[in-house]
Design a protein around this motif. Structure first.
Motif, PDB file in Angstrom:
ATOM      1  N   ALA A   1      27.628 -34.827  14.342  1.00  0.00           N
ATOM      2  CA  ALA A   1      26.397 -34.119  14.016  1.00  0.00           C
ATOM      3  C   ALA A   1      25.730 -34.987  13.723  1.00  0.00           C
ATOM      4  O   ALA A   1      24.118 -34.697  13.828  1.00  0.00           O
ATOM      5  N   ALA A   2      26.209 -36.182  12.761  1.00  0.00           N
ATOM      6  CA  ALA A   2      25.298 -37.191  12.514  1.00  0.00           C
ATOM      7  C   ALA A   2      24.318 -37.731  14.102  1.00  0.00           C
ATOM      8  O   ALA A   2      23.235 -37.444  13.912  1.00  0.00           O
ATOM      9  N   LEU A   3      24.550 -37.769  15.189  1.00  0.00           N
ATOM     10  CA  LEU A   3      24.273 -38.011  16.387  1.00  0.00           C
ATOM     11  C   LEU A   3      23.286 -37.089  16.160  1.00  0.00           C
ATOM     12  O   LEU A   3      21.727 -37.441  17.780  1.00  0.00           O
ATOM     13  N   ILE A   4      23.569 -36.314  16.613  1.00  0.00           N
ATOM     14  CA  ILE A   4      23.035 -35.198  17.268  1.00  0.00           C
ATOM     15  C   ILE A   4      21.461 -34.425  16.045  1.00  0.00           C
ATOM     16  O   ILE A   4      20.283 -34.358  16.283  1.00  0.00           O
ATOM     17  N   ALA A   5      21.924 -34.328  15.285  1.00  0.00           N
ATOM     18  CA  ALA A   5      21.171 -34.431  14.142  1.00  0.00           C
ATOM     19  C   ALA A   5      19.741 -35.913  14.127  1.00  0.00           C
ATOM     20  O   ALA A   5      18.215 -35.833  14.223  1.00  0.00           O
ATOM     21  N   LEU A   6      20.432 -37.090  14.147  1.00  0.00           N
ATOM     22  CA  LEU A   6      18.976 -38.101  14.554  1.00  0.00           C
ATOM     23  C   LEU A   6      18.604 -38.679  15.719  1.00  0.00           C
ATOM     24  O   LEU A   6      17.498 -39.040  15.745  1.00  0.00           O
ATOM     25  N   VAL A   7      19.102 -38.212  16.364  1.00  0.00           N
ATOM     26  CA  VAL A   7      18.796 -38.276  17.557  1.00  0.00           C
ATOM     27  C   VAL A   7      17.888 -37.329  18.002  1.00  0.00           C
ATOM     28  O   VAL A   7      16.059 -37.494  18.625  1.00  0.00           O
ATOM     29  N   THR A   8      17.603 -36.421  17.286  1.00  0.00           N
ATOM     30  CA  THR A   8      16.614 -34.964  18.032  1.00  0.00           C
ATOM     31  C   THR A   8      15.789 -35.297  16.744  1.00  0.00           C
ATOM     32  O   THR A   8      14.751 -35.054  17.221  1.00  0.00           O
ATOM     33  N   THR A   9      15.864 -35.713  15.760  1.00  0.00           N
ATOM     34  CA  THR A   9      15.154 -36.606  14.816  1.00  0.00           C
ATOM     35  C   THR A   9      14.285 -37.480  14.788  1.00  0.00           C
ATOM     36  O   THR A   9      12.567 -37.450  14.975  1.00  0.00           O
ATOM     37  N   ASN A  10      14.714 -38.201  15.995  1.00  0.00           N
ATOM     38  CA  ASN A  10      13.773 -39.532  16.680  1.00  0.00           C
ATOM     39  C   ASN A  10      12.718 -39.010  17.317  1.00  0.00           C
ATOM     40  O   ASN A  10      11.829 -39.437  17.731  1.00  0.00           O
ATOM     41  N   THR A  11      13.255 -38.200  18.151  1.00  0.00           N
ATOM     42  CA  THR A  11      12.218 -37.170  19.821  1.00  0.00           C
ATOM     43  C   THR A  11      11.271 -36.943  18.871  1.00  0.00           C
ATOM     44  O   THR A  11       9.695 -37.030  19.269  1.00  0.00           O
ATOM     45  N   LEU A  12      11.289 -35.870  18.010  1.00  0.00           N
ATOM     46  CA  LEU A  12      10.404 -35.080  17.070  1.00  0.00           C
ATOM     47  C   LEU A  12       9.455 -37.173  16.364  1.00  0.00           C
ATOM     48  O   LEU A  12       8.518 -36.704  16.464  1.00  0.00           O
ATOM     49  N   PHE A  13      10.207 -37.923  15.700  1.00  0.00           N
ATOM     50  CA  PHE A  13       9.746 -38.742  15.141  1.00  0.00           C
ATOM     51  C   PHE A  13       8.234 -39.372  16.099  1.00  0.00           C
ATOM     52  O   PHE A  13       7.391 -39.472  16.349  1.00  0.00           O
ATOM     53  N   ILE A  14       8.892 -39.781  16.972  1.00  0.00           N
ATOM     54  CA  ILE A  14       7.622 -40.349  18.873  1.00  0.00           C
ATOM     55  C   ILE A  14       7.431 -39.940  18.890  1.00  0.00           C
ATOM     56  O   ILE A  14       6.055 -40.074  18.982  1.00  0.00           O
ATOM     57  N   TYR A  15       7.214 -37.859  18.757  1.00  0.00           N
ATOM     58  CA  TYR A  15       6.515 -37.485  19.054  1.00  0.00           C
ATOM     59  C   TYR A  15       5.300 -37.871  18.525  1.00  0.00           C
ATOM     60  O   TYR A  15       4.083 -37.740  18.264  1.00  0.00           O
ATOM     61  N   ARG A  16       5.095 -37.357  16.854  1.00  0.00           N
ATOM     62  CA  ARG A  16       4.184 -37.292  16.397  1.00  0.00           C
ATOM     63  C   ARG A  16       3.659 -38.485  15.597  1.00  0.00           C
ATOM     64  O   ARG A  16       2.595 -38.686  15.097  1.00  0.00           O
TER      65      ARG A  16
END
Length: 325
Positions: free
Chosen positions: A48-63
């Motif tokens: 779950a941590a991998l899914i949440a953090l990697v998805t967060t990374n994608t959003l952060f890079i975009y922003r």
């Protein structure tokens, strides 16, 4: 060179807005599908941590791309070459469709590597969806790697054209370049930190892989800081040496004059046109105190401190969890 506009006047490239938005959406969708299949297969979310953090990374890079694009435009407007078309330079970094191919290659390499590692140990369905999930999320990472490389290329090209003055480092574009580079370094450190943390907390039996990835990610963070800053520091060091040499020659001329020795023949001016000996010594001491590495003083030091903390945070969390649980 055009006059710098307020950051808001430089737009975010439409390609980044559209393609990046789709990547964020598809990444979230892939995360949801992968998580659903994982729960159906094993009854829980092991990573779950991998899914949440990697998805967060994608959003952060975009922003972050949306945040940094106007500021890059203002920085480029202060450069002699890029200043002729600052928006075009921003579009080249973040709005070029040609970055799509290397991004796909990079993302495909990550997905293929995960397939070969097989963290789910012969559960082909979960491994496949994990690969698809990571492929979608790493598309934006691959794009950013190309963008950072282009940023390095642009900065290194512009450094040779800048009017650098050793006693006036806190002026445009020097201070803006260091500030933006610090933001890029800190963003890179945060992204790599979250990625490593996701792997550490995922409970996969792939410790050697995590180590290799961590070293590679840390090398990327170091390069993000060093590639623009070290050449700049070298140029400033050369300028500092030139200025010290000029001052030392004038000091020597003053001392020769006081000692009734023959004057120097490399001054290009009469001895009575030189500043006083005390003023020259004071100027020399002032130049000697100027720091060329890091060129930005506190800005660069602060960035390095934050990067160091972020780089070690996954290890600290992993160590703490092993001790507690």
């Amino acid at each position: 060179m055009t006059a710098p506009l307020p950051p808001a006047q430089y737009r975010v490239p439409p390609y980044w807005m559209r393609a990046g938005g789709w990547v964020v959406l598809l990444s979230a969708l892939a995360a949801a599908i992968y998580a659903t299949i994982e729960v159906a297969q094993i009854g829980r979310l092991k990573d779950a941590a991998l899914i949440a953090l990697v998805t967060t990374n994608t959003l952060f890079i975009y922003r972050f791309g949306i945040h940094i694009a106007p500021r890059l435009g203002r920085l480029f407007a202060e450069f002699p070459v890029a200043g002729t078309d600052p928006q075009g330079a921003v579009d080249h970094l973040l709005g070029d469709r040609k970055t799509g191919l290397p991004a796909c290659i990079y993302s495909g390499f990550i997905a293929f590597s995960v397939w070969q590692i097989d963290p789910w140990r012969d559960d082909a369905v979960l491994t496949l969806w994990l690969c698809l999930f990571l492929f979608m999320n790493n598309l934006i990472v691959g794009t950013v790697i190309v963008s950072i490389a282009r940023f390095w290329q642009l900065v290194l090209r512009e450094l040779g054209t800048l009017d650098l003055r050793i006693l006036n480092l806190h002026r445009a574009p020097m201070i803006d370049l260091l500030r933006i580079n610090s933001q890029i370094v800190m963003a890179t450190a945060l992204v790599t930190c979250l990625a490593i943390l996701g792997l550490v907390l995922s409970d996969y039996a792939i410790d050697p892989i995590i180590l290799v990835f961590s070293v590679s990610a840390l090398a990327m963070v170091v390069a993000t800081y060093a590639v623009p800053v070290l050449p700049l520091a070298n140029l400033l060091a050369a300028k500092k040496a030139e200025e010290l040499d000029r001052l030392e020659r004038m000091i020597d001329a003053r001392i020769r004059h006081l000692a009734n020795e023959p004057p120097r023949d490399d001054l290009g001016r009469e001895i009575d046109q030189l500043p006083s000996l005390d003023d020259l010594v004071e100027a020399r001491d002032l130049v000697m105190k100027v720091r060329t590495l890091p060129p930005g003083g506190q800005i660069s030091v602060s960035a390095a401190a934050i990067v160091t903390f972020l780089s070690f945070m996954p290890t600290l969390i992993d160590y703490t969890m092993r001790k507690l649980f």
